[in-house]
Design an enzyme around this catalytic site. Structure first.
Site, PDB file in Angstrom:
ATOM      1  N   GLU A 306       0.820  -1.228   0.000  1.00 37.43           N
ATOM      2  CA  GLU A 306       0.000   0.000   0.000  1.00 37.43           C
ATOM      3  C   GLU A 306       0.847   1.268   0.000  1.00 37.43           C
ATOM      4  OE1 GLU A 306      -4.080  -1.656   2.016  1.00 37.43           O
ATOM      5  OE2 GLU A 306      -2.641  -0.747   3.389  1.00 37.43           O
ATOM      6  N   ASP A 379      -8.381  -9.030   4.381  1.00 40.33           N
ATOM      7  CA  ASP A 379      -8.112  -7.919   5.295  1.00 40.33           C
ATOM      8  C   ASP A 379      -9.173  -7.793   6.379  1.00 40.33           C
ATOM      9  OD1 ASP A 379      -7.785  -4.269   4.927  1.00 40.33           O
ATOM     10  OD2 ASP A 379      -6.955  -5.649   6.415  1.00 40.33           O
ATOM     11  N   GLU A 407     -12.577  -2.026  12.233  1.00 39.84           N
ATOM     12  CA  GLU A 407     -12.566  -1.281  10.980  1.00 39.84           C
ATOM     13  C   GLU A 407     -13.689  -1.717  10.047  1.00 39.84           C
ATOM     14  OE1 GLU A 407      -8.841  -1.652   8.950  1.00 39.84           O
ATOM     15  OE2 GLU A 407      -9.563  -0.730   7.099  1.00 39.84           O
TER      16      GLU A 407
END
Lengths: 711, 711
Positions: A306, A379, A407
């Protein structure tokens, strides 16, 4: 006098207990030490009349004694006498060298950090012994004794021995230096960098106590998306100040290291791990770090992921990068935790990337390198199969990285207990000869170095974790880090007893609610193996329609591939064949939809909407039923919580009730938006009797949340 | 048995009072209600045996009664009896309509918000009366009674009457929607927008109590650098939820309005205030706001200042812009506070700009417009002369804007009590017939509408304001907003008594320290009328050398103009003639260095380094002496605080001591860096006996602070 004083309404309103009277706000976490009732209190008084330290004094034993005094004062209403005399009802902290005669114990088995809790007769007195080989074991043993007292265990029958199965039990704070917490939903970063190192917030000590009570022994202070500034002298001094607060509690400090630091800080032209000047720079930097923090734990690294810099920028591989840092840290006893969260831009299946990059490097890493692997290959989704790397790199210690902060699970608004999620991963049979837990604790493959990491959900919110129940996820992580085979139900029960109530009916009702909550969120967000359906950026709320992001493998549509023909990602041999990365026994099961558990079906298979599910329903009807089940479960949670009002203090009860109301509304929103979307791409009518979505698909697609936390 | 238990050191360490026992963390602010001692407690018990509400019940009277119960319980150790019976020792809350016979009072003078506290004999009983015309006056009176009890006033001689002199007493929160607080040094924004409107943090209520205790009756929730989002429906609902919490405490909610909202939200092509569609848009928006918040206070506007949109973007003036909004709000009783903090890019003296733009508009504003003016003509410096607009716009109500948060005064690290700064401004004689206070309270020029605003220093830090003593600045602002003629020394004494100790010697020592602190910071940062010498961006630490910013009038060098020839900004008739903007009597004084007070000398004059100061020293030697005096004062503050250890709870004492150590270090840094720089430009040697700066000028110039709070 003609005045009439209208008191009635006011008096009625004010007849309640004063609202200012020490309302519980969650700050004390599970270390509340509220007075026990009746027999429970009497037994603490009887078995902790006095406190005897039969061990060398140290800041750590001082922390243990202070905690015991505090706890016993709170639970039993009176402090224990501090004495050197062994007398009936004494609570003794004992290390081997100073163990009184008559105490028979297998000290070896306790290792460096373990403890035994035992009722014993010493010098004719009926006492309780907390025994360990060193002071940190005494600290952990003290917290264990307090937990037993809090949860109403029979202290007269105490006979526990416990040693941690995983060596490094760590929190990862994704905290930035500007105090923003990435994917943080509990306020700002705890670390007041501006005021460090001069000002030490008492909260840092309470943080250390909470972690010590769980056996967490390491913390990475800064975000894996690291700034090189964290390695500069001023910030090392600040980290050293924190390390000083944590040290008595057995907690080491680690830092995320930015791979390009030699360029940014050192002015070098390259950060090539094979470049001698670069290697020298890191050696000098490590020396500098250890001068500031002599027991520094090591570096956590996110590289070539990323956008983060890394060895691949110079044509090197992950082992080259990790080994360079490992060499710099080895003389000081430090470790490198090198993250395997990578996914190449041009690959066909994101789920295959980490294995593809890392598995071939097995055996190439230095002994003090741990490869840190997320629980699943995408993820932190509500449900993922375990990561194929577990068991596939036998020569390399692998750390399990779990996400405590929610998240993709409703931030700190939705009540989702993650104990069951963590347990599901740890107990998964890798097919390589043992469970994920046996890989992570090093026993399957013979590694002494072992680690487990949790991405923290901690911030400056008064309740630390953003909500009362989010504390339980920190707690569950810690308990499982110590012993990955602990049952989630046991953990939840202990947490509830310590945090809310020991009254069995109420306690069990809350535990049931907690244990149902993980499947609820799977149901109302991403049932049947669906994953990554959230909206862009903030990751809050449904966005299954999103297909316009920079990388294909960021789009929800990439992950569900829903269309007229069906839904799901084919990871079987007819598709990306990601299943082949697993052990043959596992791959076999997951290659065939008929032997794939329904909860992973659409992770591994692309199936027609009329595929016949084991339940008898079509896939489409099953999907809708799961969404409805999720909404129904939350509604049920609300009802159960409402019924618990007499058992819970008013402020926390009202707060949780308000959160559950939001969750119920948002569970419906997820369900409605996803059903509206999937219906639009499938072209199918809703199953008979299905409540239609409240709004149009376009209305859901138009929702914007400009200032969601955690970005 | 041969074991020796080494208890001595441990016992000594543990002999102290348990550190977990309810350590004071500052959360309770000045509303601590700790048990009084001896006679002080006895008198509260005697004069508050019971509580009688002789007024209609309402949420506000409920708040008053709850606060009195809480306070009396804390101070006296027992709650008052709630009764309708008038008996000896009763504390009565009385409004006019329900006043018992025998109570003689001038009700008219109390106005809407005022109160009287009086010992009285009613129905033969010796009671205390808290009297007001309405419930909010009873609330303010209740807080005043509690303050009297806390500060040890003789409750048997109580005879106060008090009505606020300023109508709108407001906090301005420079809070952004992402919870970052601009120029905030106390954590994040209190407003958890993400969880509003569903979740109401109990802290919002404590915020309201604290403000009500000071008489603050309005709060602007969002930054003057506003986002249009604050005016959208979701955010209005969130603001409405906050308004609901604040309403019983007499506090109205206001919002900063972004002038370009018609374009950003309404899709209009222009925000021209004379455009009918734009006017219609604002009318509709105002209607929408008032549907959500029926008692909404109004809009605060920053326009055509530092990049904010405004009427000048369309060739209109400030009155055009303000009047458009005023027209939209007038039917609802709302007001517009239009900020005068403007400075044109191509002007010769920044200090002249606001006057130049606004004074000609006097008389052109609608009746419900208030022009909000900073205390001085630059920007919240440690010392500024009062703003020339005060008294120069007799037809327009002017609000005084003070900065409570210490942007230029050491953030929340330096102990600087601002009561003296606020008092200095308010008591300044404008030369137009009265003081700044008389302008601001409307009495000089006959305005009913009057306002005063403080840029808040409040955030999520447990102690609200970033440090214990920064709370006192919030407190001082509130007390002066209610009565601008209150003495700073009196305010500090009350605050200390409520917050720390009533023991006279200790209290007075702390007050002395506080009252000395403002001049100390002037001395060690910007003595003799110097201003705007801080470093770039974050505004922390010295940067007198900075000369490279985008606009000349952002550079410190622009403000001090130090060179070989001398130092200071000539604002006299020989220079920019900014003095001419003041009344003739004032201008005359400040035109001549010989009649300019030394503390403003370099604000108004550019003088040679050897200019002879009244002290006999040269200007250069005086400057150095002032810097040294500032450092010495902080050293003295540290000594005084250390001596107070027996009088202060340990946690707060240690915290303040740690902060003072930082302040002492940083006062030296300011002094060293500024002296090094001024010496370098003057070419002069240090005065004999001056301690040279510890480091080189280059070392000070190289300091960087990448993550300072508040940006």
């Amino acid at each position: 006098m003609t005045t009439v004083f209208r008191w009635l309404g006011l008096l009625l309103g004010l007849a309640l207990a004063p609202t200012w009277a020490a309302a519980e706000d969650g700050y004390d976490l599970w270390l509340r030490y509220r007075p026990l009732a009746g027999a429970a209190q009497a037994q603490v008084q009887a078995r902790a009349r006095s406190l005897v330290l039969a061990a060398p004094t140290s800041p750590t034993t001082q922390a243990a004694v202070t905690e015991l005094r505090r706890g016993i004062q709170g639970l039993a209403g009176r402090e224990p006498e501090l004495t050197s005399r062994v007398s009936p009802g004494a609570l003794l902290l004992v290390t081997r060298a100073q163990a009184p005669a008559g105490l028979a114990l297998s000290w070896e088995e306790l290792g460096r950090e373990g403890y035994a809790l035992r009722r014993a007769t010493l010098q004719g007195a009926d006492v309780t012994v907390i025994a360990a080989n060193g002071d940190v074991g005494l600290l952990y043993g003290s917290f264990a004794w307090l937990r037993a007292a809090q949860t109403g265990e029979d202290l007269s029958k105490l006979d526990q021995r416990s040693a941690p199965k995983v060596a490094l039990r760590m929190l990862n704070h994704w905290d930035n230096l500007d105090r923003h917490v990435e994917r943080g939903y509990a306020g700002a970063s705890l670390w007041d960098w501006w005021k460090l190192p001069d000002i030490l917030d008492p909260r840092y000590t309470d943080y250390a106590r909470a972690n010590a009570s769980l056996g967490i022994n390491g913390t990475v202070l800064n975000n894996v998306n690291a700034k090189a500034d964290s390695l500069t002298a001023p910030y090392l001094a600040k980290a050293a100040a924190l390390a000083g607060v944590f040290r008595p509690y057995g907690i080491k400090v680690y830092l995320s290291a930015r791979f390009s630091a030699p360029v940014e800080l050192g002015g070098l032209k390259t950060a090539d791990p094979l470049d001698p000047a670069v290697r020298a720079w890191w050696k000098a930097k490590a020396d500098e770090v250890y001068r500031a923090i002599p027991d520094f734990g090591g570096f956590l690294v996110k590289a070539n992921s990323e956008g983060q810099p890394g060895p691949q920028d110079y044509g090197r591989n992950h082992a080259d990068g990790a080994n360079m840092l490992a060499e710099a840290l080895a003389p000081h006893g430090g470790v490198v935790l090198w993250r395997a969260f990578v996914y190449a831009a041009d690959a066909s299946d994101r789920a295959k990337q980490a294995y593809a990059e890392f598995q071939p490097l097995d055996g190439r890493f230095a002994p003090n390198v741990i490869v840190q692997v997320k629980n699943g290959p995408i993820d932190f989704q509500p449900r993922e199969p375990f990561h194929p790397l577990f068991g596939a790199m036998p020569k390399t210690p692998l750390a399990l990285e779990l996400q405590i902060t929610k998240e993709y699970l409703g931030f700190s608004t939705h009540l989702v207990h993650l104990g069951p999620l963590f347990e599901e991963v740890l107990q998964a049979d890798t097919g390589h000869g043992g469970t994920v837990a046996r890989v992570v604790d090093g026993s399957l493959e013979g590694h002494k170095l072992s680690a487990i990491a949790g991405v923290a959900n901690i911030g400056t919110d008064r309740n630390w974790s953003g909500s009362q129940f989010d504390q339980a996820n920190w707690y569950a992580f810690g308990r499982l880090a110590w012993d990955p085979d602990t049952k989630a139900g046991r953990i939840a029960r202990d947490w509830v007893a310590q945090t809310f109530t020991t009254r069995p009916a109420a306690r069990d009702a809350i535990v049931d609610m907690m244990l149902a909550s993980r499947e609820a969120v799977v149901d109302y967000m991403t049932p049947l193996g669906l994953h990554h359906l959230m909206d862009t950026g903030h990751h809050y709320g449904p966005g299954p329609w999103v297909n316009n992001l920079e990388r294909a493998d960021w789009n929800p549509t990439y992950f569900h591939k829903a269309g007229r023909d069906g839904i799901g990602f084919d990871r079987s041999p007819t598709g990306s064949n990601a299943v082949a990365q697993y052990a043959p026994s596992v791959a076999r099961l997951w290659s065939d939809p008929r032997t794939t558990p329904p909860e992973l079906l659409l992770w591994f298979h692309h199936l027609p909407w009329d595929y016949a599910m084991p339940s008898g329903r079509t896939l489409w009807a099953e999907l809708v039923a799961r969404y409805d089940r999720g909404v129904a479960t939350v509604d049920d949670m609300r009802r159960r919580w409402a019924a618990l009002e007499p058992d819970i203090d008013p402020q926390r009860h009202a707060e949780v009730a308000a959160y559950l109301a939001v969750q119920a509304r948002e569970a419906r929103w997820w369900r409605d938006a996803c059903i509206a979307y999937f219906q639009s791409v499938s072209g199918l009518p809703l199953p008979a009797g299905t409540r239609p979505p409240e709004q149009s698909l376009a209305a859901y697609q138009a929702l914007r949340f400009g200032f969601a936390p955690g970005r």
